[in-house]
Every structure is written in C-alpha cells, then in structure tokens.
Scaffold this active site. Structure first.
Site, PDB file in Angstrom:
ATOM      1  N   HIS A 130       0.809  -1.223   0.000  1.00 60.22           N
ATOM      2  CA  HIS A 130       0.000   0.000   0.000  1.00 60.22           C
ATOM      3  C   HIS A 130       0.840   1.270   0.000  1.00 60.22           C
ATOM      4  O   HIS A 130       0.340   2.333   0.342  1.00 60.22           O
ATOM      5  CB  HIS A 130      -0.983  -0.021   1.190  1.00 60.22           C
ATOM      6  CG  HIS A 130      -2.010  -1.097   1.082  1.00 60.22           C
ATOM      7  ND1 HIS A 130      -2.724  -1.583   2.160  1.00 60.22           N
ATOM      8  CD2 HIS A 130      -2.447  -1.812   0.004  1.00 60.22           C
ATOM      9  CE1 HIS A 130      -3.561  -2.542   1.751  1.00 60.22           C
ATOM     10  NE2 HIS A 130      -3.406  -2.698   0.449  1.00 60.22           N
ATOM     11  N   CYS A 162       4.086  19.475  -7.532  1.00 59.06           N
ATOM     12  CA  CYS A 162       5.038  18.700  -8.335  1.00 59.06           C
ATOM     13  C   CYS A 162       6.055  19.623  -9.007  1.00 59.06           C
ATOM     14  O   CYS A 162       5.676  20.620  -9.630  1.00 59.06           O
ATOM     15  CB  CYS A 162       4.251  17.925  -9.396  1.00 59.06           C
ATOM     16  SG  CYS A 162       5.276  17.027 -10.559  1.00 59.06           S
ATOM     17  N   GLU A 230      -7.366 -10.939  18.227  1.00 56.76           N
ATOM     18  CA  GLU A 230      -8.794 -11.129  17.939  1.00 56.76           C
ATOM     19  C   GLU A 230      -8.978 -12.135  16.814  1.00 56.76           C
ATOM     20  O   GLU A 230      -8.078 -12.353  16.016  1.00 56.76           O
ATOM     21  CB  GLU A 230      -9.424  -9.798  17.468  1.00 56.76           C
ATOM     22  CG  GLU A 230      -9.184  -8.620  18.371  1.00 56.76           C
ATOM     23  CD  GLU A 230      -9.941  -8.724  19.681  1.00 56.76           C
ATOM     24  OE1 GLU A 230     -10.971  -9.426  19.706  1.00 56.76           O
ATOM     25  OE2 GLU A 230      -9.477  -8.123  20.674  1.00 56.76           O
TER      26      GLU A 230
END
Ligand code: BJW
Ligand code: ZN
Length: 260
Positions: A130, A162, A230
């Site tokens: 990611h 940019c 969990e």
C-alpha cells in the site's frame, strides 16, 4: 492462544519457503494506531472521507492534514520486538523467507536496516503493498518525490506541488478503488503461492487484494499461521491461530532459543 505455539514452531521448522503478511496490528505496540477496532484511526472518521482519490479531489487540504498528522505520529515511533525478531528471521533465512506488508509506516524497513548492522538490509526489506507514508507522488503525472519537509496544511495554496508539472502532490499510498502496483503485488502473489507456510500478523483481513494472499498459499497446499489478539475472517481457515500481541508472540515463534 487458541493454537499451539509448539506446533506452529514445528510447522515453521519444516518449511523451506515462508511468507509473512503483516498489517497495522504489528505496529500497535510501537504506538501506531490501527485503522479499525478500539483506538483505530478511523473510529471517528469514515475511511471514504479520507483514503480515496475522490476525497483528495474534493478536499486535498483535509486529506493532507490527516496524513501530516500521521507522519508526525509515526516519526516518533520505533520498531518493536515483533518487527525486530521478524527482521532477524528474514536475515537468517535470506532468500527463503519474504515479507509482504500492508503497512505504510516504514517500521519494517527501519528494523531491516537496524538488524543488518553493517550488512545488506535487502533480505529483510518488505514488499510494501500500500505504498509509503514518507513519499509524495504527483496526483497528475505520477512522479515520486521525497518530501521536502513538513507539509503546510493551512490552505490549499500552501500544499506541496510537483516540480515537473506543478500539480498537487499527494501521499504515495494506495487508496480505496486504486490498483496496487502490479509489480509489487505480482511478487507478493508469487511468494504466497510458492510458500510452504504463510504467517499472517496483525491484520483484520478485510481489505483486498492483500487479504487474498494467505488463500494463495492454501490453494498451493501450504499452511497458514495467524497471530492476532482477535478473531478475523481468516481464523477459521488457518492451521494455527495464535491469540495475543505480535510483539510478544513473534519472538516466541521465530526465536524460541532467544526467548526461552
Ligand atoms: C494486533 C495487535 C497487536 C491489534 N498484535 N495484532 C474484494 C472483495 C471486496 C472488496 C474488494 C475486493 N477487491 C477489492 C475491493 C475493494 C477494496 C476493499 O478491499 N474493500 C474492502 C474494505 C471491502 N480494495 C481496494 O480498493 C484496493 N484496490 C483495488 O482492489 O483495486 C482494484 C483496481 C484494479 C484496476 C483499476 C482500479 C482498481 C486498494 C486497497 C487500498 C487500501 N488502502 C489502505 C490505506 C492505505 C493508505 C493509508 O495508510 O492511509 O490500507 S486502507 C487500510 O486498510 C490500509 C491498511 O493497509 C488496510 C488493511 O488494514 P489492516 O492492516 O488489516 O488494519 P486493521 O486496523 O483493519 O486491523 C488491525 C488488526 O490488528 C486487527 O485484526 C487487530 O485485532 C489486530 N491487532 N493489536 C497483533 N498488538
Ligand atoms: Zn507532476
């Protein structure tokens, strides 16, 4: 712990090729908030508000404000015993163990460098599915930039632009609805399909295509070990579910001699 640590160790001991898939939970004990669950980053905000290209088009200042805050939080965090133990394992099993992460916090990279000492960090560097919180990318031409410094989020006019085309820069991360880098995901999928064991650490297993990687190991007759305090949607499909925090369980799984 619902699975046996002993049995999981044995499985890992017999494995030639191992792939690790990590998520936000591995960094929880470093002080990086997770996305979902108690104390999760998105408890007070809907993901779609901030981590989508639409959100950035609608309100780039708000999105940058969130990422600038997260950069600040993560910059003050260090790898924990889980990151470090994993990095040592990857160095020891160089070429036969591969790390794939959904995290953008860079802590695996810091651990890889730290544990390499004077040596080459490469075997312990992760495939970052990611992207990275600490890189900027042009929202139009795609050129990647090193952040010049803290982002000034007071107004849209003060946001970074940019150097090539003048458009707004954005964090170099993958938002919902955006494709993952095909080279990075391809390498991760090949590693998962070719692994004897996939160890899944600290992910809710809700976000695809990352969540499909352990199933690629299973489809190729490999086994999956999960480390998470969990239950997750993956739990019922794993060989061993080790319940507890990653910073405690990873060293016990990967370095039993050191932690005995
Ligand atoms: C501990 C612990 C401790 C606590 N120790 N554990 C198939 C089905 C359904 C939907 C889709 C699908 N395929 C694609 C989609 C759509 C979408 C998706 O998955 N949606 C679902 C949510 C329904 N996927 C996408 O949009 C992806 N793109 C895509 O598929 O593109 C296709 C395309 C092709 C061609 C053209 C165009 C498009 C992109 C997904 C990008 C995800 N991005 C984010 C944000 C990154 C940037 C940022 O950080 O801001 O990535 S979302 C967020 O979730 C982040 C994370 O990497 C990711 C996963 O979260 P993670 O790591 O699992 O964290 P948590 O918080 O969810 O869980 C923490 C866990 O830790 C919990 O289980 C705790 O119990 C545990 N824990 N303490 C160990 N101490
Ligand atoms: Zn540009």
């Amino acid at each position: 712990m619902t699975g046996s640590l002993e049995e999981a160790r044995r499985l890992l001991g017999h494995a030639r090729r191992v792939v690790f898939l990590t998520g936000a939970g591995i960094s929880a004990e470093s002080g990086v908030p997770t996305f979902r669950g108690p104390g999760g980053l998105w408890n007070s905000r809907r993901a779609e508000e901030l981590a989508t290209p639409d959100a950035f088009r609608r309100d780039p200042r708000l999105v940058w404000e969130w990422y600038a805050w997260r950069r600040g939080v993560v910059a003050s965090c260090a790898p924990n015993a889980g990151h470090l133990s994993l990095a040592r394992f990857l160095h020891a099993r160089r070429g036969e163990a591969i790390l794939v992460t959904q995290n953008v916090d860079g802590l695996h990279r810091v651990a890889a460098i730290q544990e390499a000492g004077e040596g080459d960090p490469a075997p312990a560097l992760p495939l970052e599915l990611h992207g990275s919180l600490f890189r900027d990318r042009c929202s139009e031409c795609g050129v990647v930039h090193e952040p010049a410094g803290p982002v000034d989020t007071r107004a849209e006019a003060t946001l970074p632009r940019c150097g090539v085309c003048g458009s707004l820069l954005r964090p170099d991360v993958v938002w919902f609805g955006e494709p993952l880098d095909p080279g990075v995901f391809g390498a991760a999928h090949r590693a998962a399909s070719g692994a004897d064991v996939c160890v899944v650490v600290g992910t809710s297993g809700l976000v695809h295509p990352a969540a499909s990687l352990p199933m690629a190991t299973r489809a190729a007759r490999g086994s999956v070990i999960e480390i998470n305090p969990e239950e997750t949607p993956l739990t019922r499909r794993v060989a061993h579910a080790l319940r507890g925090p990653a910073a405690e369980l990873l060293p016990r799984l990967l370095e039993p001699d050191r932690t005995a």
